[in-house]
Design an enzyme around this catalytic site. Structure first.
Site, PDB file in Angstrom:
ATOM      1  N   CYS A  95       2.250  -7.730 -10.544  1.00 23.75           N
ATOM      2  CA  CYS A  95       3.563  -7.314 -11.054  1.00 23.75           C
ATOM      3  C   CYS A  95       3.416  -6.626 -12.409  1.00 23.75           C
ATOM      4  CB  CYS A  95       4.479  -8.520 -11.177  1.00 23.75           C
ATOM      5  SG  CYS A  95       6.129  -8.081 -11.765  1.00 23.75           S
ATOM      6  N   ASN A 206      -1.532  -3.711   1.218  1.00 19.39           N
ATOM      7  CA  ASN A 206      -0.100  -3.703   0.920  1.00 19.39           C
ATOM      8  C   ASN A 206       0.251  -2.378   0.253  1.00 19.39           C
ATOM      9  OD1 ASN A 206       1.778  -4.988  -1.801  1.00 19.39           O
ATOM     10  ND2 ASN A 206       2.618  -4.782   0.242  1.00 19.39           N
TER      11      ASN A 206
END
Length: 322
Positions: A95, A206
């Site tokens: 993140c 991803n």
């Protein structure tokens, strides 16, 4: 230690993949591994752990994603996760938000592989469930394959066997989290190369994946795929995962049947004091692409927050679908 089949996983998404969302997703796919929103070590150690950790038993297999970087705190939170029955605990090293950076975790930890290795060691010494890492391919100007290889090599030597890799680097300054999901180019080839270099590790890819056909193409090169926003905004995608990727029958062939099954859950949760809009927001995309889908979304969005709103509203909304 139970081996999870992570061929298809639904990404941890802040403010989205709460327990109501995961229950809904589990109706659609029995095989996929589901992930919680990121929970910080501070929230668990100094807040209300039950509020963050409780989940429905139907959600299994389900993993807790942790945000933190202090090894003993991470170990204690991993112990909490195991005590609640989670099947895996995942470390957030991906993140890029400034709030996360100020907490000294997330993507900025790509620059500190030794610290992540310490966290993995401390956590694995504490629990018998898998400890995994979700990371980027790099940060800022560190986006060469050598840096990614060094990160995975260092952390895997501490015992981590599974890496979920968002195939974009993160810019820690100058880009918002949303821009960091869209502007840095996808470099799937680096993740493929990593799998070739570490064939004994489980490498999951991803980033930017929106169809099951793309999933099948990636699975020719890596061990699993993680899908995020597409799974949330177009959840019917999940209803085809079990047959397409796991070779078992899908649970539902009809979207209205999924909604009917979810209504039982909604009714039980409302009886326990949960507001309708906390659950209904997760199903807004169920009929995406079908005639009447916009009316379905609008009716729920404009009314689910009202005090007396209940499952009749959702039934009425379903009538908008042709």
């Amino acid at each position: 230690m139970t081996k999870l089949n992570r061929k298809f996983t639904v990404a941890p998404m802040l403010d989205w993949t709460d327990r109501h969302c995961r229950y809904f997703h589990r109706l659609l796919t029995k095989k996929s591994v589901l992930y919680t929103e990121m929970v910080t070590t501070g929230a668990l150690l100094h807040g209300d752990p039950a509020r963050h950790l409780r989940f429905n038993q139907e959600e299994h297999p389900v993993a807790l994603q942790l945000g933190g970087s202090e090894p003993q705190e991470m170990a204690e939170c991993a112990r909490l996760a195991a005590s609640y029955g989670y099947d895996e605990v995942n470390i957030n090293v991906g993140c890029p938000s400034e709030r996360v950076q100020k907490g000294a975790f997330g993507a900025c930890l790509m620059a500190e592989p030794d610290l992540i290795a310490e966290c993995v060691s401390a956590m694995q010494a504490t629990v018998n469930i898998p400890v995994t890492v979700k990371n980027r391919i790099g940060i800022d100007d560190q986006d060469d394959y050598a840096g990614l290889h060094h990160f995975v090599s260092t952390v895997s030597q501490a015992g981590c066997q599974t890496f979920i890799i968002h195939a974009r680097k993160a810019w820690l300054k100058g880009l918002s989290p949303k821009e960091n999901r869209e502007i840095p180019p996808l470099r799937y080839e680096l993740v493929y190369e990593l799998k070739q270099a570490f064939p004994h590790l489980e490498i999951i890819i991803n980033g930017g994946i929106t169809t099951l056909e793309q999933c099948q193409q990636h699975l020719q090169h890596v061990d699993g795929v993680m899908v995020g926003r597409e799974a949330y905004h177009n959840p019917w995608l999940l209803a085809q995962v079990d047959s397409a990727l796991y070779g078992v029958n899908d649970t539902f062939q009809d979207r209205k049947a999924v909604l009917a099954a979810f209504l039982d859950y909604v009714q039980a949760q409302q009886a326990a004091g949960v507001a309708l809009n906390h659950m209904s927001r997760h199903i807004l995309g169920l009929f995406q692409g079908m005639p009447g889908a916009r009316s379905f979304r609008r009716l729920i969005s404009e009314n689910a927050h009202k005090q007396n709103a209940g499952i009749e509203l959702l039934r009425d909304a379903a009538e908008k679908i042709a």
